[in-house]
Write a protein that holds these residues in place. Sequence first.
Motif, PDB file in Angstrom:
ATOM      1  N   ARG A 221      65.222  66.779  49.853  1.00 39.63           N
ATOM      2  CA  ARG A 221      65.828  65.590  50.455  1.00 39.63           C
ATOM      3  C   ARG A 221      66.322  65.806  51.872  1.00 39.63           C
ATOM      4  O   ARG A 221      66.054  65.014  52.767  1.00 39.63           O
ATOM      5  CB  ARG A 221      67.014  65.094  49.614  1.00 39.63           C
ATOM      6  CG  ARG A 221      66.642  64.058  48.598  1.00 39.63           C
ATOM      7  CD  ARG A 221      67.526  64.183  47.390  1.00 39.63           C
ATOM      8  NE  ARG A 221      67.250  65.449  46.748  1.00 39.63           N
ATOM      9  CZ  ARG A 221      66.316  65.603  45.817  1.00 39.63           C
ATOM     10  NH1 ARG A 221      65.649  64.572  45.388  1.00 39.63           N
ATOM     11  NH2 ARG A 221      66.051  66.796  45.297  1.00 39.63           N
ATOM     12  N   THR A 222      67.071  66.884  52.091  1.00 38.74           N
ATOM     13  CA  THR A 222      67.681  67.037  53.413  1.00 38.74           C
ATOM     14  C   THR A 222      66.591  67.227  54.466  1.00 38.74           C
ATOM     15  O   THR A 222      66.570  66.553  55.497  1.00 38.74           O
ATOM     16  CB  THR A 222      68.673  68.217  53.408  1.00 38.74           C
ATOM     17  OG1 THR A 222      69.595  68.011  52.339  1.00 38.74           O
ATOM     18  CG2 THR A 222      69.436  68.292  54.713  1.00 38.74           C
TER      19      THR A 222
ATOM     20  N   ARG B  35      69.404  74.910  57.927  1.00 43.74           N
ATOM     21  CA  ARG B  35      69.967  75.269  56.613  1.00 43.74           C
ATOM     22  C   ARG B  35      69.815  76.774  56.444  1.00 43.74           C
ATOM     23  O   ARG B  35      68.767  77.336  56.758  1.00 43.74           O
ATOM     24  CB  ARG B  35      69.230  74.541  55.495  1.00 43.74           C
ATOM     25  CG  ARG B  35      69.587  75.075  54.111  1.00 43.74           C
ATOM     26  CD  ARG B  35      69.048  74.222  53.000  1.00 43.74           C
ATOM     27  NE  ARG B  35      69.781  72.974  52.893  1.00 43.74           N
ATOM     28  CZ  ARG B  35      69.627  72.101  51.898  1.00 43.74           C
ATOM     29  NH1 ARG B  35      68.780  72.354  50.926  1.00 43.74           N
ATOM     30  NH2 ARG B  35      70.333  70.993  51.856  1.00 43.74           N
TER      31      ARG B  35
ATOM     32  N   HIS C 164      78.298  70.960  53.753  1.00 47.63           N
ATOM     33  CA  HIS C 164      77.056  70.174  53.845  1.00 47.63           C
ATOM     34  C   HIS C 164      77.422  68.802  54.429  1.00 47.63           C
ATOM     35  O   HIS C 164      77.421  67.793  53.735  1.00 47.63           O
ATOM     36  CB  HIS C 164      76.439  70.041  52.447  1.00 47.63           C
ATOM     37  CG  HIS C 164      75.019  69.584  52.427  1.00 47.63           C
ATOM     38  ND1 HIS C 164      74.397  68.992  53.503  1.00 47.63           N
ATOM     39  CD2 HIS C 164      74.087  69.626  51.435  1.00 47.63           C
ATOM     40  CE1 HIS C 164      73.138  68.684  53.167  1.00 47.63           C
ATOM     41  NE2 HIS C 164      72.930  69.071  51.918  1.00 47.63           N
TER      42      HIS C 164
ATOM     43  N   GLN D 173      75.229  65.581  53.981  1.00 45.80           N
ATOM     44  CA  GLN D 173      75.279  64.993  52.642  1.00 45.80           C
ATOM     45  C   GLN D 173      76.539  64.130  52.533  1.00 45.80           C
ATOM     46  O   GLN D 173      76.520  63.049  51.952  1.00 45.80           O
ATOM     47  CB  GLN D 173      75.259  66.073  51.559  1.00 45.80           C
ATOM     48  CG  GLN D 173      75.255  65.518  50.142  1.00 45.80           C
ATOM     49  CD  GLN D 173      74.007  64.700  49.820  1.00 45.80           C
ATOM     50  OE1 GLN D 173      72.895  65.132  50.105  1.00 45.80           O
ATOM     51  NE2 GLN D 173      74.172  63.518  49.256  1.00 45.80           N
TER      52      GLN D 173
ATOM     53  N   ARG E 193      78.553  73.027  47.777  1.00 50.70           N
ATOM     54  CA  ARG E 193      78.954  72.740  49.166  1.00 50.70           C
ATOM     55  C   ARG E 193      79.093  71.242  49.427  1.00 50.70           C
ATOM     56  O   ARG E 193      79.877  70.821  50.270  1.00 50.70           O
ATOM     57  CB  ARG E 193      77.959  73.366  50.147  1.00 50.70           C
ATOM     58  CG  ARG E 193      76.517  72.924  49.931  1.00 50.70           C
ATOM     59  CD  ARG E 193      75.553  73.820  50.689  1.00 50.70           C
ATOM     60  NE  ARG E 193      74.166  73.502  50.403  1.00 50.70           N
ATOM     61  CZ  ARG E 193      73.144  74.296  50.700  1.00 50.70           C
ATOM     62  NH1 ARG E 193      73.348  75.453  51.283  1.00 50.70           N
ATOM     63  NH2 ARG E 193      71.908  73.941  50.434  1.00 50.70           N
ATOM     64  N   THR E 194      78.353  70.424  48.673  1.00 48.42           N
ATOM     65  CA  THR E 194      78.487  68.975  48.891  1.00 48.42           C
ATOM     66  C   THR E 194      79.884  68.513  48.486  1.00 48.42           C
ATOM     67  O   THR E 194      80.460  67.637  49.110  1.00 48.42           O
ATOM     68  CB  THR E 194      77.429  68.183  48.094  1.00 48.42           C
ATOM     69  OG1 THR E 194      77.643  68.374  46.704  1.00 48.42           O
ATOM     70  CG2 THR E 194      76.020  68.610  48.445  1.00 48.42           C
TER      71      THR E 194
ATOM     72  N   ARG F 284      74.947  69.789  40.361  1.00 47.62           N
ATOM     73  CA  ARG F 284      74.130  70.793  39.689  1.00 47.62           C
ATOM     74  C   ARG F 284      74.890  72.123  39.663  1.00 47.62           C
ATOM     75  O   ARG F 284      75.589  72.454  40.632  1.00 47.62           O
ATOM     76  CB  ARG F 284      72.827  70.949  40.515  1.00 47.62           C
ATOM     77  CG  ARG F 284      71.871  72.005  40.091  1.00 47.62           C
ATOM     78  CD  ARG F 284      70.644  71.998  41.018  1.00 47.62           C
ATOM     79  NE  ARG F 284      70.971  72.419  42.376  1.00 47.62           N
ATOM     80  CZ  ARG F 284      70.941  73.671  42.824  1.00 47.62           C
ATOM     81  NH1 ARG F 284      70.579  74.659  42.026  1.00 47.62           N
ATOM     82  NH2 ARG F 284      71.249  73.954  44.081  1.00 47.62           N
TER      83      ARG F 284
ATOM     84  N   GLN G  34      75.054  75.673  40.545  1.00 48.61           N
ATOM     85  CA  GLN G  34      74.307  76.264  41.668  1.00 48.61           C
ATOM     86  C   GLN G  34      73.764  77.659  41.312  1.00 48.61           C
ATOM     87  O   GLN G  34      74.294  78.681  41.735  1.00 48.61           O
ATOM     88  CB  GLN G  34      75.213  76.342  42.906  1.00 48.61           C
ATOM     89  CG  GLN G  34      75.869  75.012  43.284  1.00 48.61           C
ATOM     90  CD  GLN G  34      74.935  74.091  44.044  1.00 48.61           C
ATOM     91  OE1 GLN G  34      74.540  74.399  45.161  1.00 48.61           O
ATOM     92  NE2 GLN G  34      74.561  72.966  43.434  1.00 48.61           N
TER      93      GLN G  34
ATOM     94  N   PRO H  20      74.104  64.454  44.555  1.00 45.35           N
ATOM     95  CA  PRO H  20      73.336  64.734  45.780  1.00 45.35           C
ATOM     96  C   PRO H  20      71.860  65.020  45.477  1.00 45.35           C
ATOM     97  O   PRO H  20      71.032  64.960  46.378  1.00 45.35           O
ATOM     98  CB  PRO H  20      74.039  65.958  46.368  1.00 45.35           C
ATOM     99  CG  PRO H  20      74.738  66.606  45.224  1.00 45.35           C
ATOM    100  CD  PRO H  20      75.119  65.489  44.284  1.00 45.35           C
ATOM    101  N   LEU H  21      71.576  65.335  44.211  1.00 44.15           N
ATOM    102  CA  LEU H  21      70.245  65.746  43.751  1.00 44.15           C
ATOM    103  C   LEU H  21      69.852  67.060  44.454  1.00 44.15           C
ATOM    104  O   LEU H  21      70.353  67.323  45.523  1.00 44.15           O
ATOM    105  CB  LEU H  21      69.201  64.660  43.995  1.00 44.15           C
ATOM    106  CG  LEU H  21      69.497  63.285  43.343  1.00 44.15           C
ATOM    107  CD1 LEU H  21      68.377  62.298  43.677  1.00 44.15           C
ATOM    108  CD2 LEU H  21      69.636  63.399  41.823  1.00 44.15           C
ATOM    109  N   PRO H  22      69.032  67.905  43.915  1.00 47.15           N
ATOM    110  CA  PRO H  22      68.285  67.726  42.675  1.00 47.15           C
ATOM    111  C   PRO H  22      69.162  67.862  41.422  1.00 47.15           C
ATOM    112  O   PRO H  22      70.109  68.640  41.412  1.00 47.15           O
ATOM    113  CB  PRO H  22      67.284  68.891  42.716  1.00 47.15           C
ATOM    114  CG  PRO H  22      67.985  69.963  43.501  1.00 47.15           C
ATOM    115  CD  PRO H  22      68.799  69.221  44.516  1.00 47.15           C
TER     116      PRO H  22
END
Length: 314
Positions: free
Chosen positions: A56-57, A106, A134, A137, A167-168, A230, A232, A268-270
């Motif tokens: 996504r990013t 990133r 992040h 995001q 981080r989001t 998720r 991590q 934020p997905l995934p």
Amino acid sequence: MNHSSIRHLIEPEDFTKEEILKVVKLGEDMYNDPSKYSDICNGKILASLFYEPSTRTKFSFDSAMLRLGGNLIGFADANTSSAKKGESIADTIRVMGYYADIIVMRHPKEGAPKLASMYSEVPVINAGDGGHQHPTQTLTDLLTIKVYKGQLENHTIAFCGDLKYGRTVHSLIRTMARFNAKKFILISPEELQLPSSLKRQLLDQYDIEIEEVRYLEEVVEQIDILYMTRIQKERFFNEEDYLKLKNSYILTNDKLENAKDDMIIMHPLPRVNEISYEVDDNKRAVYFEQSKLGVYVRMALISKLLEVGPYVRG
Ligand code: NCD
């Protein structure tokens, strides 16, 4: 080298609240009427340097720049760059600034984009550094909250899952505090709690209630915004710890029975296992729209940092 007049976005606090609001507002306008902005980056080049995986990013930045009429260079696998030969970030960035007008980076190491910004002659955007920050995001999340909840202030927001490495979460919680959140609810296993330094900072700087619980069911009826994350996997030191925690949360429609009608579910997905597919059809689920909005808020950010388009012309 220090190019102090150039603006970067390394963490959300690099922008004032007014600047954040302006980017979010412009992102909303770009979402509603993208054709107005389709040539403001003509002749400009965005370089994306991704030393860590991304869908996504990376592609929402690419899409954003292309929708603004700009061009792209970069890599999505650092093994194809001179990093593989041992080149430092400082050297890579100095050179990339000759080839591009703006850099998105990133990196698995916390602080790498900050270091890059100190050597860069063009704006650097942090697209995620390790378990740290992040900020883009966060801009995506803010635009989503604005679109679905009408305003940024005064929400009870619950963060669920990996609050230690996510981080989001670290970027969003600090920003929601600046926007006068009503209450934070932290839902995680003990091993994955929000870092205590961050919690301390929130408690010291803001007058916002923080409640910590283990299970969503204990608090679900209070929540305005449920921010799922998720676990991590890539930040764990050993596989065994990850395996123990990986299915800590699996959101199903059953667990949402007592939720407010207008609560929204973000991610934020995934996603891996933490949201069952059945929830995708729940009226509260906005995570796919969230990733769509990410393109437009990134268009707004590029326009701000490159000082092009109506945003800058006033
Ligand atoms: C997040 C990230 O990279 O931190 N993904 C994203 O950018 N949308 C969340 C995650 O990977 O879990």
